[in-house]
Design an enzyme around this catalytic site. Structure first.
Site, PDB file in Angstrom:
ATOM      1  N   ASP A  62      86.982  14.259  -9.734  1.00 48.70           N
ATOM      2  CA  ASP A  62      85.570  14.168 -10.083  1.00 48.70           C
ATOM      3  C   ASP A  62      85.276  12.869 -10.831  1.00 48.70           C
ATOM      4  O   ASP A  62      86.107  12.402 -11.614  1.00 48.70           O
ATOM      5  CB  ASP A  62      85.183  15.370 -10.961  1.00 48.70           C
ATOM      6  CG  ASP A  62      83.687  15.565 -11.067  1.00 48.70           C
ATOM      7  OD1 ASP A  62      82.949  15.005 -10.236  1.00 48.70           O
ATOM      8  OD2 ASP A  62      83.253  16.277 -11.983  1.00 48.70           O
ATOM      9  N   ASN A 106      79.597  20.229  -0.613  1.00 52.54           N
ATOM     10  CA  ASN A 106      79.281  18.802  -0.542  1.00 52.54           C
ATOM     11  C   ASN A 106      78.338  18.452   0.606  1.00 52.54           C
ATOM     12  O   ASN A 106      77.777  17.347   0.643  1.00 52.54           O
ATOM     13  CB  ASN A 106      80.559  17.967  -0.400  1.00 52.54           C
ATOM     14  CG  ASN A 106      81.331  17.835  -1.690  1.00 52.54           C
ATOM     15  OD1 ASN A 106      82.532  17.578  -1.681  1.00 52.54           O
ATOM     16  ND2 ASN A 106      80.667  18.029  -2.832  1.00 52.54           N
TER      17      ASN A 106
END
Length: 243
Positions: A28, A76
């Site tokens: 991340d 996503n």
């Protein structure tokens, strides 16, 4: 349930360390890395691929048996089409540029998640890469692509319900239907960038994993950060519900 075993590596921080067999990483912070440098998000993702190379190579060097990286979640798809296109392009580039090294280094490549939703040429590249690594016998690199843990558990439960009566469904049976069934138990899960959540990643597998949340943005994560994570893992007392 598969046994949680660790090996020992004597090269980190000059002392013996209990080395996790299976490490997973939520990578991340690519976007924030780029924003801090006034760069487009695509630049952050490109830098993130370089971090993947560093970390996967170092994981092999220190003897980690399996490394699972969260490359593209089932959520996503909510991102802008342009960003998804950039990510697909980087995946193409990574496979084309790094496959020969994975084959040469005896890496077993595994995909978890439903990568069939990706563009046809990407699916073909992924399938070819897995096939070319199929005979390898060394460390495992598992890449989570279009992966979501809740969907994985639902599919596992559905398959069990089709073939077993309820009184025969237990933890071992469910685990045998998971996409990670041929991986060692998850020992250590790392999330970069300062966030403190699992984001639908390996929810079953993380039941007794050690969790480590670090502030480092993924493109800045490297060998020293992985060593520090392994040292932190080695210092923890894992009781698995006992005393």
């Amino acid at each position: 349930m598969k046994g949680h075993l660790v090996s020992t590596v004597p090269v980190i921080a000059g002392r013996d360390i209990a080395l996790p067999r299976h490490v997973a990483i939520i990578m991340d912070g690519n976007g924030r890395w780029a924003k801090k440098r006034l760069l487009p998000r695509a630049a952050g993702h490109k830098a993130g691929v370089e971090a993947v190379r560093r970390v996967t190579r170092h994981a092999r060097a220190i003897g980690i048996e399996a490394l699972t990286i969260y490359a593209f979640s089932s959520e996503n798809w909510r991102r802008p089409e342009e960003e998804i296109g950039d990510l697909m392009g980087l995946l193409r580039l990574f496979i084309r540029s790094d496959l020969a090294e994975l084959v040469r280094e005896n890496v077993r490549l595994k995909i978890i998640g439903d990568h069939r939703r990706f563009p046809k040429d990407v699916v073909a590249l992924i399938d070819d890469a897995v096939a070319r690594c199929a005979a390898n016998t060394g460390p495992i690199l598992a890449i989570a692509l279009n992966y979501g843990a809740q969907a994985e558990l639902v599919r596992a439960a559905q398959r069990l319900a089709e073939r077993l009566p309820p009184d025969q469904i237990d933890a071992a049976a469910l685990e045998s239907e998971l996409e990670t069934r041929d991986l060692p138990p998850l020992d250590l899960l790392i999330r970069t960038s300062g966030e403190h959540r699992l984001s639908n990643f390996l929810l079953w597998q993380a039941a007794y994993a050690e969790l480590l949340f670090v502030d480092t943005l993924w493109p800045d994560f490297g060998a020293a950060d992985l060593d520090a994570a392994v040292v932190a893992f080695g210092s923890r007392n894992r009781r698995f519900g006992g005393l």
